[in-house]
Design a protein around this motif. Structure first.
Motif, short mmCIF file in Angstrom:
data_model
loop_
_atom_site.label_atom_id
_atom_site.label_comp_id
_atom_site.label_asym_id
_atom_site.label_seq_id
_atom_site.Cartn_x
_atom_site.Cartn_y
_atom_site.Cartn_z
N ARG A 31 0.80 -1.13 0.24
CA ARG A 31 -0.35 -0.08 0.01
C ARG A 31 1.25 1.19 0.20
NH1 ARG A 31 -3.08 -3.35 3.19
NH2 ARG A 31 -4.61 -4.09 2.70
N THR A 32 2.15 1.68 0.00
CA THR A 32 2.86 2.55 0.37
C THR A 32 4.15 2.44 -0.61
OG1 THR A 32 3.97 1.44 2.29
CG2 THR A 32 2.20 2.91 2.82
N VAL A 33 4.85 1.58 -0.95
CA VAL A 33 6.00 1.28 -1.99
C VAL A 33 5.25 1.71 -2.70
CG1 VAL A 33 7.41 0.19 -2.77
CG2 VAL A 33 7.15 -0.45 -0.39
N PRO A 34 5.96 2.73 -3.59
CA PRO A 34 5.53 3.03 -4.70
C PRO A 34 6.19 2.03 -6.25
CG PRO A 34 7.65 4.23 -4.89
CD PRO A 34 7.07 3.43 -3.60
N ALA A 35 5.97 2.24 -6.97
CA ALA A 35 6.01 0.61 -8.76
C ALA A 35 7.36 0.89 -8.74
CB ALA A 35 5.76 1.17 -9.48
N ALA A 36 8.34 2.32 -8.65
CA ALA A 36 10.25 1.78 -8.81
C ALA A 36 10.50 1.03 -8.12
CB ALA A 36 10.14 3.40 -9.45
N GLY A 37 10.02 1.23 -6.88
CA GLY A 37 10.78 0.73 -5.37
C GLY A 37 11.02 -1.23 -6.00
N TRP A 38 9.37 -0.78 -6.48
CA TRP A 38 8.90 -2.59 -6.99
C TRP A 38 9.95 -3.14 -7.84
CZ3 TRP A 38 8.01 -5.28 -2.22
CH2 TRP A 38 7.21 -4.62 -1.79
N CYS A 39 9.99 -2.52 -8.75
CA CYS A 39 10.69 -2.83 -10.43
C CYS A 39 12.22 -2.52 -10.06
CB CYS A 39 9.98 -1.41 -11.43
SG CYS A 39 8.73 -0.91 -12.04
N ALA A 40 12.87 -2.15 -9.26
CA ALA A 40 13.79 -2.27 -8.73
C ALA A 40 14.64 -3.96 -8.20
CB ALA A 40 14.55 -0.89 -7.87
N ARG B 9 13.48 -6.35 -9.51
CA ARG B 9 12.42 -7.05 -10.43
C ARG B 9 14.55 -8.27 -11.00
NH1 ARG B 9 8.40 -9.02 -12.72
NH2 ARG B 9 7.77 -6.82 -13.36
N PRO B 10 15.07 -7.89 -10.93
CA PRO B 10 16.57 -8.61 -11.07
C PRO B 10 16.70 -9.98 -10.24
CG PRO B 10 17.45 -6.04 -11.48
CD PRO B 10 16.28 -6.18 -11.27
N LEU C 59 3.95 -11.62 -8.12
CA LEU C 59 4.28 -10.67 -7.11
C LEU C 59 4.70 -9.97 -7.45
CD1 LEU C 59 3.52 -10.47 -4.24
CD2 LEU C 59 5.38 -11.63 -3.06
N LEU C 60 5.85 -9.52 -7.63
CA LEU C 60 6.35 -7.88 -8.34
C LEU C 60 5.22 -7.42 -9.13
CD1 LEU C 60 10.35 -8.75 -8.80
CD2 LEU C 60 8.41 -7.02 -6.98
N ASP C 61 4.81 -8.37 -10.14
CA ASP C 61 3.63 -7.90 -11.32
C ASP C 61 2.30 -7.16 -10.55
OD1 ASP C 61 5.02 -8.51 -14.06
OD2 ASP C 61 4.64 -10.26 -13.94
N VAL D 246 -2.00 -9.45 -4.44
CA VAL D 246 -1.55 -9.88 -3.64
C VAL D 246 -1.54 -9.84 -2.40
CG1 VAL D 246 0.11 -7.97 -1.99
CG2 VAL D 246 -0.38 -7.31 -4.45
N GLN D 247 -2.56 -10.53 -1.80
CA GLN D 247 -2.59 -11.04 -0.73
C GLN D 247 -2.51 -12.43 -0.61
OE1 GLN D 247 -5.83 -9.36 1.87
NE2 GLN D 247 -6.39 -11.30 2.84
N SER D 248 -3.27 -12.92 -1.93
CA SER D 248 -4.00 -14.13 -2.60
C SER D 248 -2.12 -14.86 -2.42
CB SER D 248 -5.01 -14.34 -3.93
OG SER D 248 -4.88 -15.52 -4.25
N LEU D 249 -1.33 -14.43 -3.81
CA LEU D 249 0.10 -14.38 -4.19
C LEU D 249 0.70 -14.47 -2.28
CD1 LEU D 249 0.50 -12.48 -7.39
CD2 LEU D 249 0.67 -15.72 -7.01
#
Length: 248
Positions: free
Chosen positions: A138-147, A149-150, A223-225, A235-238
């Motif tokens: 709910r709080t982390v922006p998309a860019a944080g999750w994209c980082a 990915r590797p 989950l990242l997607d 997210v909760q289900s995964l």
């Protein structure tokens, strides 16, 4: 390693009245060390112990060291081309982690674990990590999750070749990175210890099943997607499914 110890006794005398200063070899006097530790022996020793520890962890996760079997430090030292001392030190750490048990005068027995212990570890991990992941969703922006990915891709790559030891490391690295976004280092440390304990193989359980590793790794990318899309329901289900199936 041990062969470097006599050098400490052979060091020349430091100037009187400077007990807090680091003593350095004669040829280094006059240079500005700025408090840098002049002891490559110590660095080398810890490096060897760390390498042995990593090798033992990989052998445990990969099933090369079988649950219930006793292994001596000298025999393992010969296997890795080192003395028994760093092996004993590494095994003591593994005993703290619950991977082995000390057998007096014999060596170390690989712990025998059953499905119940694994289920208990998964339950505790879920209690700790699931609420944190949902809050971060709910709080982390998309860019944080994209980082991240590797790191997710690394789990897929290790699973694709069936490298269980590499998968174990990359799996923990991904979870550490996710939890690190909370800013709570104590949480990260506790969760990582529980995660590592959950990776030791079970008694009479086959290891290196590529299909199961791939299924687990695919949950990281899914989950990242969902996190990037901020689809909290998915997210909760995964997240819950990931921990319910955390037995690979």
């Amino acid at each position: 390693m041990e062969q470097g110890r006599p050098r400490e006794n052979a060091r020349p005398h430091a100037p009187a009245g400077t007990p807090g200063e680091v003593r350095v070899p004669e040829q280094a006097r006059g240079e500005h060390t700025h408090g840098e530790p002049p002891a490559p022996r110590v660095v080398q020793r810890h490096s060897v112990r760390g390498q042995v520890l990593d090798a033992l962890r990989a052998a445990l996760v990969g099933g090369e060291l079988a649950p219930g079997e006793v292994y001596s430090a000298p025999a393992l030292g010969a296997r890795f081309g080192v003395s028994a001392t760093p092996v004993r030190e590494a095994m003591q750490q593994l005993a703290v982690e619950g991977a082995v048990e000390v057998v007096p005068n014999r060596g170390f027995r690989v712990s025998e674990r059953g499905p119940r212990e694994l289920a208990e570890l998964a339950e505790v991990r879920a209690l700790i990590e699931v609420p944190v992941m949902l809050r971060l969703a709910r709080t982390v922006p998309a860019a944080g999750w994209c980082a991240l990915r590797p790191l997710a891709d690394a789990t897929v790559a290790a699973a694709a070749v069936g490298d269980r030891a590499a998968y174990a490391e990359s799996d923990r690295a991904f979870h550490r990175a996710v939890l690190a976004l909370s800013g709570n280092q104590q949480l990260v440390s506790v969760a990582d210890d529980l995660h590592r304990r959950s990776q030791w193989p079970l008694v009479n359980s086959p290891v290196g099943r590529r299909a199961e590793l791939l299924a687990d790794a695919s949950e990281h990318t899914a989950l990242l997607d969902a996190l990037i899309a901020r689809d909290l329901t998915v997210v909760q289900s995964l997240v819950r499914e990931h921990f319910n199936g955390a037995d690979v």
